[in-house]
Design a protein around this motif. Sequence first.
Motif, mmCIF file in Angstrom:
data_model
loop_
_atom_site.group_PDB
_atom_site.id
_atom_site.type_symbol
_atom_site.label_atom_id
_atom_site.label_comp_id
_atom_site.label_asym_id
_atom_site.label_seq_id
_atom_site.Cartn_x
_atom_site.Cartn_y
_atom_site.Cartn_z
ATOM 1 N N MET A 60 0.841 -1.184 0.000
ATOM 2 C CA MET A 60 0.000 0.000 0.000
ATOM 3 C C MET A 60 0.887 1.248 0.000
ATOM 4 O O MET A 60 1.434 1.626 1.022
ATOM 5 C CB MET A 60 -0.886 0.012 1.250
ATOM 6 N N ALA A 106 -6.937 -5.297 6.100
ATOM 7 C CA ALA A 106 -7.259 -5.224 4.680
ATOM 8 C C ALA A 106 -6.891 -6.513 3.939
ATOM 9 O O ALA A 106 -7.590 -6.933 3.018
ATOM 10 C CB ALA A 106 -6.544 -4.029 4.049
ATOM 11 N N VAL A 153 -9.425 0.739 0.901
ATOM 12 C CA VAL A 153 -9.500 1.330 -0.428
ATOM 13 C C VAL A 153 -10.402 2.547 -0.326
ATOM 14 O O VAL A 153 -11.564 2.440 0.075
ATOM 15 C CB VAL A 153 -10.052 0.338 -1.467
ATOM 16 N N ALA A 204 -11.745 -1.264 -5.434
ATOM 17 C CA ALA A 204 -10.688 -0.769 -6.319
ATOM 18 C C ALA A 204 -11.250 -0.320 -7.663
ATOM 19 O O ALA A 204 -10.666 0.537 -8.341
ATOM 20 C CB ALA A 204 -9.631 -1.851 -6.531
ATOM 21 N N MET A 253 -12.086 -5.732 -1.154
ATOM 22 C CA MET A 253 -11.034 -4.865 -1.701
ATOM 23 C C MET A 253 -11.083 -4.760 -3.236
ATOM 24 O O MET A 253 -11.012 -3.650 -3.777
ATOM 25 C CB MET A 253 -9.669 -5.350 -1.230
ATOM 26 N N GLU A 307 -5.895 2.037 -3.168
ATOM 27 C CA GLU A 307 -5.511 1.251 -1.986
ATOM 28 C C GLU A 307 -4.630 2.106 -1.078
ATOM 29 O O GLU A 307 -3.676 2.751 -1.540
ATOM 30 C CB GLU A 307 -4.785 -0.022 -2.408
#
Length: 406
Positions: free
Chosen positions: A1, A310, A335, A321, A317, A340
């Motif tokens: 991330m 996460a 996110v 995205a 996730m 992210e």
Amino acid sequence: MAHIEDPNRQVGYLQQCLSSDKKPIGLFLGAGCPMAVKTGTDGKQPLIPDIAGITKIVCDELSKCKDCGPLLTTVQGHFTNDGRDNPTVEDMLTHIRALRAVAGKDQVRGLCADKLDQLDKRVCTLIHQIVDKALPDTETPYHRIAAWVDAVRRENPIEVFTTNYDLLMEQAFEDCCVPYFDGFAGVRKPFFDLRAMEEDMLPPRWARLWKLHGSVNWYQVANKGVFRGTASNDGDLKRVIHPSHLKYQESRRMPYLAMIDRLRAFLKKPTATLILCGYSFRDEHINEVIVQGLQCTQTAVAFALMFDKASKCLHAMPLAANRPNLNVLARDGGVIGGQESAWPEKDAESVSSDAGRWVTWIPVDPTNDKAKRRAEFALGDFAVFGQFLQELVGAVRQPLEVPSGK
């Protein structure tokens, strides 16, 4: 991330949304929510287990039954042969009903219609026994939701969506004297009223409660529809617990599609805000409705408050995205706006000793008091989310004493 995001900013957005008297606001309560209500002598046992826990109890009980045990073995064999690992009780119900739909008066995959009906009824009865629990007191997250609903005069009603079969939200609304509509009308034998749902002329102060997967107190009566209540003798009544997405006969009369339509309709409202808690995003059909709704209404927004880190939010996730107005807020990141993000780290001395309850700061190295601290977002815990709502509105109203009638 790579991107670093301030979780306190997200807390501020949530406070702003949940304090609004003009925005359409919806709450989506998943299977993780009842686990935040603790019971038992040690105060650590969840009131109702999660789907994995319910599945284990149901399978254990079925395996003890001389009639249903062999049927369970057959169904589990189907999943093994099909390469589907760790099916949940909802997967099993969906599979049983899919087989029943094509069995007719014959057999399918070694199971006849009567055996499938028997297994379906027994599974639903066990689910009822597991989830038909009462809230232990008036300080639960459910009561805090009810108090929050009742605290502000709004232009739009609060809509509560849930995949849970229990009656915890109903109990909390009634304990706090908050009026609500759940699609049923009547007193002696409340009946499902599709037209009342579609026309929906009730005042905004009435909450709406939409149970997407049915309820332990819904029953289907042949050729008469669906009713809400209790049945001392089930007889030929069918419990309306439907995690499956099969198209039932006369399905427009069934609550399932009507409840899904309410979720679609909510997400079509400009500036609609949907807060999801305790939901793992494992239901692909509901995910599709949420994502399509957010895609069609660009001013709508959803915040998914996740209990885990996460890396464990495997279903949520990827969806977020690709959908900028679906924000996943997990314990260590998430996110946001399609990007992210991780929560920041700070030097120990720069973290205030009175850091808030909604974002906490945890030592990266627990053995070193001077180690850097990393932010943890706490609102994915339904108990903490309840406290968050209570802080917005104040104390929970105590339930009225109901005369015994003696």
